[in-house]
Design a protein around this motif. Sequence first.
Motif, PDB file in Angstrom:
ATOM      1  N   UNK A   1       0.851  -1.201   0.000  1.00  0.00           N
ATOM      2  CA  UNK A   1       0.000   0.000   0.000  1.00  0.00           C
ATOM      3  C   UNK A   1       0.879   1.240   0.000  1.00  0.00           C
ATOM      4  N   UNK A   2       0.360   2.303  -0.608  1.00  0.00           N
ATOM      5  CA  UNK A   2       1.093   3.568  -0.662  1.00  0.00           C
ATOM      6  C   UNK A   2       1.426   4.034   0.759  1.00  0.00           C
ATOM      7  N   UNK A   3       2.665   4.505   0.961  1.00  0.00           N
ATOM      8  CA  UNK A   3       3.123   5.017   2.269  1.00  0.00           C
ATOM      9  C   UNK A   3       3.095   3.973   3.372  1.00  0.00           C
ATOM     10  N   UNK A   4       3.143   2.700   3.017  1.00  0.00           N
ATOM     11  CA  UNK A   4       3.190   1.633   4.019  1.00  0.00           C
ATOM     12  C   UNK A   4       4.173   0.546   3.598  1.00  0.00           C
TER      13      UNK A   4
ATOM     14  N   UNK B   1       2.951   2.066   8.663  1.00  0.00           N
ATOM     15  CA  UNK B   1       3.157   3.367   8.008  1.00  0.00           C
ATOM     16  C   UNK B   1       4.650   3.612   7.753  1.00  0.00           C
ATOM     17  N   UNK B   2       4.984   3.982   6.545  1.00  0.00           N
ATOM     18  CA  UNK B   2       6.397   4.183   6.178  1.00  0.00           C
ATOM     19  C   UNK B   2       6.435   5.155   5.000  1.00  0.00           C
TER      20      UNK B   2
ATOM     21  N   UNK C   1      10.127   0.633  15.675  1.00  0.00           N
ATOM     22  CA  UNK C   1      10.649   1.992  15.501  1.00  0.00           C
ATOM     23  C   UNK C   1       9.751   2.794  14.563  1.00  0.00           C
ATOM     24  N   UNK C   2       9.229   2.130  13.525  1.00  0.00           N
ATOM     25  CA  UNK C   2       8.338   2.843  12.603  1.00  0.00           C
ATOM     26  C   UNK C   2       7.048   3.252  13.301  1.00  0.00           C
ATOM     27  N   UNK C   3       6.534   2.341  14.133  1.00  0.00           N
ATOM     28  CA  UNK C   3       5.266   2.649  14.812  1.00  0.00           C
ATOM     29  C   UNK C   3       5.453   3.768  15.834  1.00  0.00           C
ATOM     30  N   UNK C   4       6.603   3.767  16.489  1.00  0.00           N
ATOM     31  CA  UNK C   4       6.830   4.769  17.539  1.00  0.00           C
ATOM     32  C   UNK C   4       7.137   6.152  16.981  1.00  0.00           C
ATOM     33  N   UNK C   5       8.017   6.203  15.960  1.00  0.00           N
ATOM     34  CA  UNK C   5       8.496   7.517  15.529  1.00  0.00           C
ATOM     35  C   UNK C   5       8.202   7.807  14.073  1.00  0.00           C
ATOM     36  N   UNK C   6       7.706   6.842  13.337  1.00  0.00           N
ATOM     37  CA  UNK C   6       7.475   7.034  11.902  1.00  0.00           C
ATOM     38  C   UNK C   6       8.765   6.981  11.099  1.00  0.00           C
ATOM     39  N   UNK C   7       9.906   6.774  11.802  1.00  0.00           N
ATOM     40  CA  UNK C   7      11.196   6.764  11.099  1.00  0.00           C
ATOM     41  C   UNK C   7      11.830   5.372  11.185  1.00  0.00           C
ATOM     42  N   UNK C   8      12.606   5.048  10.143  1.00  0.00           N
ATOM     43  CA  UNK C   8      13.339   3.783  10.123  1.00  0.00           C
ATOM     44  C   UNK C   8      14.545   3.911  11.063  1.00  0.00           C
ATOM     45  N   UNK C   9      14.728   2.955  11.942  1.00  0.00           N
ATOM     46  CA  UNK C   9      15.930   2.926  12.770  1.00  0.00           C
ATOM     47  C   UNK C   9      17.073   2.406  11.893  1.00  0.00           C
ATOM     48  N   UNK C  10      17.883   3.349  11.390  1.00  0.00           N
ATOM     49  CA  UNK C  10      18.908   3.010  10.402  1.00  0.00           C
ATOM     50  C   UNK C  10      19.971   2.061  10.925  1.00  0.00           C
ATOM     51  N   UNK C  11      20.209   2.104  12.233  1.00  0.00           N
ATOM     52  CA  UNK C  11      21.207   1.219  12.832  1.00  0.00           C
ATOM     53  C   UNK C  11      20.866  -0.249  12.543  1.00  0.00           C
TER      54      UNK C  11
END
Length: 389
Positions: free
Chosen positions: A180-183, A198-199, A280-290
């Motif tokens: 899905x778009x943005x996911x 959500x991504x 991490x995505x659910x909490x902050x909307x951002x990918x934890x790059x580590x």
Amino acid sequence: METTNAETTRRSFDAAFGGEPDVIGSAPGRVNLIGEHTDYNGGQVLPLAIDRRTWVAMRATSGDASRIISDDRSAPAEFDARKIARSGQWWDYMTGVFAAFGSSDVRLPQVEAIVTSDLPTGSGLSSSAALEVATAITLARLVRYGETFRDLAMMSWRVETEFVGVSSGVMDQFASALGERCHALHLWCDTLETEQVKMSEAVLIFDTNLPRSLRGSQFNQRQRECEEALRLLRERDPNLRNLASATPEQVRAAKLPGTLEKRALHVAEENLRVEKLVESLKESGAVDGELLYQSHESLRSLYECSTPELDWFVDRAKEIRGVRGARLTGAGWGGCAIAVGDRGALDAARPQLAGDYRSRFGIDARTWLTHAESGARLEGEWEGEAPRK
Ligand code: NG1
């Protein structure tokens, strides 16, 4: 590559066959954010459908043969839709779908069809899954088959593994059908449970453009090693569901032979990394790059499927401001890597990365900036009608 869409596909159909198609369907390629070599081990994956796709326009005909034309100028397919045989040609990904429908109670018509695509083939972006899934939803609509996209994803996976004969996990077809778009699509490959996460971040795809000559044989060997590791772990724990469900502690305690321990550790830890990245995505909307860097390091040192070119990209990406994480994606042994982070920074870095790569390895890389796009869909007036998502 030229712009391709439902409208250009409709026009190509008209030019090839005269008149309108009955149905147009499309399905995208995918990249996997994390969860590598976990799908065929019953683990979790987190792919996203990308903004590159394959369209199939199709019409039923009254003749006694079917014909499919591809816009990439490869030879056209001619076949009897009711008597499918494997050919070893590109159209097996499509005719395999006809064979799958034919083995149910559906009486198939002969068809005329055209395939268009802006999805590169052979780069690890799952062009074969896109072709299978686009064919499956289009044919399903044509014969009014009442299956869901999920069922059609399963059918497409069986085409890949049983008809075409490539042993792989279910990730590619599920991502292409259900994205899905943005996911991103969080998929448990053992239970086939799915969750949309959500991504909205930009993803840079870097195609190393390396011949993937080792990929086939090494991939099969890894699958065998994983089966053997699971067999040995089950001697201690007969209830172990699959390799991905083993804990890293359980793997270490089993004292497996060196190579098998490395493979099993990668799978067990990678599976946990998928869970952490989803959190991490659910909490902050951002990918934890580590987690992406950790995944790459594990693929390099434990699963041993990286190459100097893929490692180079990940090291270089680390130096770019605005990049939060990078890793190889897909099976490895060449193919693509990804970097996630700030869209502007990723875009600005493309020419420099490609130039440096050329100086270092003498190879032209290809790069795309992408994001999570919608998965398979019926186009235009067929949108929203059966088959269902
Ligand atoms: P690539 O290399 O992108 O085709 C392959 C498998 C996936 C999965 C990954 C490793 C095929 C067609 N696909 O992807 O199912 O196992 O490797 O995570 O073989």
